[in-house]
Design a protein around this motif. Structure first.
Motif, PDB file in Angstrom:
ATOM      1  N   TYR A   1       4.238 -11.067  -1.810  1.00  0.00           N
ATOM      2  CA  TYR A   1       4.573  -9.512  -1.596  1.00  0.00           C
ATOM      3  C   TYR A   1       6.002  -9.225  -1.839  1.00  0.00           C
ATOM      4  O   TYR A   1       6.462  -7.980  -1.474  1.00  0.00           O
TER       5      TYR A   1
ATOM      6  N   CYS B   1      -0.259  -5.873  12.207  1.00  0.00           N
ATOM      7  CA  CYS B   1       0.545  -5.442  11.090  1.00  0.00           C
ATOM      8  C   CYS B   1       0.591  -4.138  10.663  1.00  0.00           C
ATOM      9  O   CYS B   1      -0.390  -3.605  10.575  1.00  0.00           O
TER      10      CYS B   1
ATOM     11  N   VAL C   1       1.567  -2.499   8.401  1.00  0.00           N
ATOM     12  CA  VAL C   1       1.195  -2.515   6.772  1.00  0.00           C
ATOM     13  C   VAL C   1      -0.444  -2.595   6.612  1.00  0.00           C
ATOM     14  O   VAL C   1      -1.068  -1.531   6.244  1.00  0.00           O
ATOM     15  N   HIS C   2      -1.096  -3.413   7.023  1.00  0.00           N
ATOM     16  CA  HIS C   2      -2.444  -3.555   7.190  1.00  0.00           C
ATOM     17  C   HIS C   2      -3.392  -2.624   7.849  1.00  0.00           C
ATOM     18  O   HIS C   2      -4.712  -2.440   7.508  1.00  0.00           O
TER      19      HIS C   2
ATOM     20  N   GLN D   1      -2.717   0.336   8.129  1.00  0.00           N
ATOM     21  CA  GLN D   1      -2.432   1.694   7.388  1.00  0.00           C
ATOM     22  C   GLN D   1      -3.361   2.069   6.514  1.00  0.00           C
ATOM     23  O   GLN D   1      -3.227   3.072   5.815  1.00  0.00           O
TER      24      GLN D   1
ATOM     25  N   GLU E   1      -0.876  -5.774   0.867  1.00  0.00           N
ATOM     26  CA  GLU E   1       0.541  -5.356   0.336  1.00  0.00           C
ATOM     27  C   GLU E   1       0.398  -5.522  -1.182  1.00  0.00           C
ATOM     28  O   GLU E   1      -0.057  -6.305  -1.751  1.00  0.00           O
TER      29      GLU E   1
ATOM     30  N   PRO F   1      -2.303   3.945   1.741  1.00  0.00           N
ATOM     31  CA  PRO F   1      -2.295   4.096   2.891  1.00  0.00           C
ATOM     32  C   PRO F   1      -2.578   5.280   3.431  1.00  0.00           C
ATOM     33  O   PRO F   1      -2.684   6.188   2.767  1.00  0.00           O
TER      34      PRO F   1
ATOM     35  N   ASN G   1       0.776   0.661  -1.023  1.00  0.00           N
ATOM     36  CA  ASN G   1       1.127   0.139   0.677  1.00  0.00           C
ATOM     37  C   ASN G   1       1.947  -1.024   0.590  1.00  0.00           C
ATOM     38  O   ASN G   1       1.594  -2.293   0.344  1.00  0.00           O
ATOM     39  N   GLU G   2       3.392  -0.758   0.717  1.00  0.00           N
ATOM     40  CA  GLU G   2       4.422  -1.938   0.786  1.00  0.00           C
ATOM     41  C   GLU G   2       4.689  -2.071   1.959  1.00  0.00           C
ATOM     42  O   GLU G   2       4.961  -1.355   2.917  1.00  0.00           O
ATOM     43  N   CYS G   3       5.193  -3.329   2.318  1.00  0.00           N
ATOM     44  CA  CYS G   3       5.850  -3.793   3.459  1.00  0.00           C
ATOM     45  C   CYS G   3       7.344  -3.747   3.403  1.00  0.00           C
ATOM     46  O   CYS G   3       7.863  -4.107   2.404  1.00  0.00           O
ATOM     47  N   ASN G   4       7.696  -2.641   4.389  1.00  0.00           N
ATOM     48  CA  ASN G   4       9.290  -2.344   4.145  1.00  0.00           C
ATOM     49  C   ASN G   4      10.113  -3.436   4.306  1.00  0.00           C
ATOM     50  O   ASN G   4      11.261  -3.607   3.927  1.00  0.00           O
TER      51      ASN G   4
END
Ligand code: 13P
Ligand code: SF4
Length: 309
Positions: free
Chosen positions: A26, A172, A174-175, A177, A235, A256, A264-267
């Protein structure tokens, strides 16, 4: 600083300091490209357990650095940005989890690697999404099991194994969303495409998946498949390695909810940059430290996972 100069400096420092750079799928592409190893959470723990480097630069999030440090108390473990946390790990505070575990004394505790060292210290065996099913099935059918913290992964493992593990209610951000509606639209536009999804996704999304697995498992599946198009629900950093390994195939990120962005990125994961990798190698900071009493308890379930994997 120019990218070329940054790369030269990173390369010089990693040699001088006998440092190994480990990166999760990621991470941004530039970091994946300079890493000694790129992999999923299990691979990161396995490489960390084996390395003879003096310094480990863990390009991922805090719990990944902590796992490397727990396995290597004598080595220096660095992370490019100390604020790279994890909403899933944060959804399981150690004090609340301790109460929960205490109120179920006859249960075996299985925790996902996405947890703090303090939660691992309360755990019997750690798992990742690569080995969760195998490790759960290692226990007898009637074993009473607490599974924490991801409710989606826990539900998925329950559904494929027929177990009724008691689940911690974490997730999570991210997932959770991924948009089911947008995925349905994408499937109409790309009728030949296979849907690949990570088990941290919600059940309605998983029901649309052709294949469910960890980041490494999704990559392996796409590489082995004779299909040419894939809709990817994890991600979007994983698309870099998928595309690299499969230049003739087409990978489309599932978007997302509530966003005009296609990816869809994990900030947290994306806090790390090439510049920060350089700075952390140069300054040998920020460094991950784990209290020795916690470390001694947390290392046992991690080693158990590595044995069972
Ligand atoms: P894996 O890399 O084990 O598939 O886990 C995904 C993840 O969310 C890591 O934070
Ligand atoms: Fe945590 Fe989710 Fe980011 Fe992975 S993608 S680090 S589980 S918040």
């Amino acid at each position: 600083m120019e990218k070329k100069e940054l790369l030269e400096k990173i390369n010089r420092l990693r040699k001088e300091k006998n440092a190994v750079i480990l990166a999760h799928f990621y991470q941004e592409s530039d970091i994946q490209d300079i890493a000694d190893h790129v992999g999923d959470s299990l691979a990161l723990a396995q490489w960390a357990a084996q390395t003879d480097a003096d310094i480990i630069v863990l390009c991922g999030v805090h719990f990944m650095g902590e796992t490397a440090k727990i396995l290597n108390p004598q080595k220096k473990v660095l992370i490019p940005d100390m604020n790279a946390g994890c909403s899933l790990a944060d959804s399981c505070p150690a004090d609340e989890f301790e109460e929960f575990v205490k109120s179920h004394p006859d249960y075996t505790v299985i925790s996902y690697v996405n947890t703090s060292a303090a939660v691992k210290a309360l755990t019997d065996v750690v798992v990742t999404s690569t080995n969760a099913r195998k490790i759960v099935e290692y226990f007898p059918d009637n074993e009473k099991i607490i599974f924490a913290p991801d409710r989606n992964l826990g539900n998925y493992i329950n559904s494929v194994t027929g177990r009724q593990m008691l689940l911690w209610n974490g997730a999570c951000h991210v997932h959770e969303q991924f948009s089911v509606e947008k995925l349905v639209e994408l499937k109409k536009e790309h009728p030949e495409a296979l849907v690949l999804a990570h088990p941290e996704c919600t059940k309605p999304l998983l029901m649309l998946a052709d294949y469910i697995g960890s980041t490494q498992a999704l990559l392996n599946f796409a590489t082995a498949s004779d299909k040419k198009e894939f809709l990817v629900a994890t991600e979007s950093g994983i698309l870099h390695e998928m595309q690299k390994k499969n230049p003739d195939k087409h990978f489309i990120p599932v978007p997302p909810n509530d966003s005009t962005c296609a990816c869809n990125e994990c900030n947290f994961m994306r806090l790390n940059t090439l510049e920060k990798v350089y700075q952390c190698l140069l300054n040998e900071s920020p460094e991950i430290l784990v209290e020795e009493e916690i470390r001694q308890k947390a290392v046992k379930p991690i080693l158990r996972m590595l044995e069972l994997s």
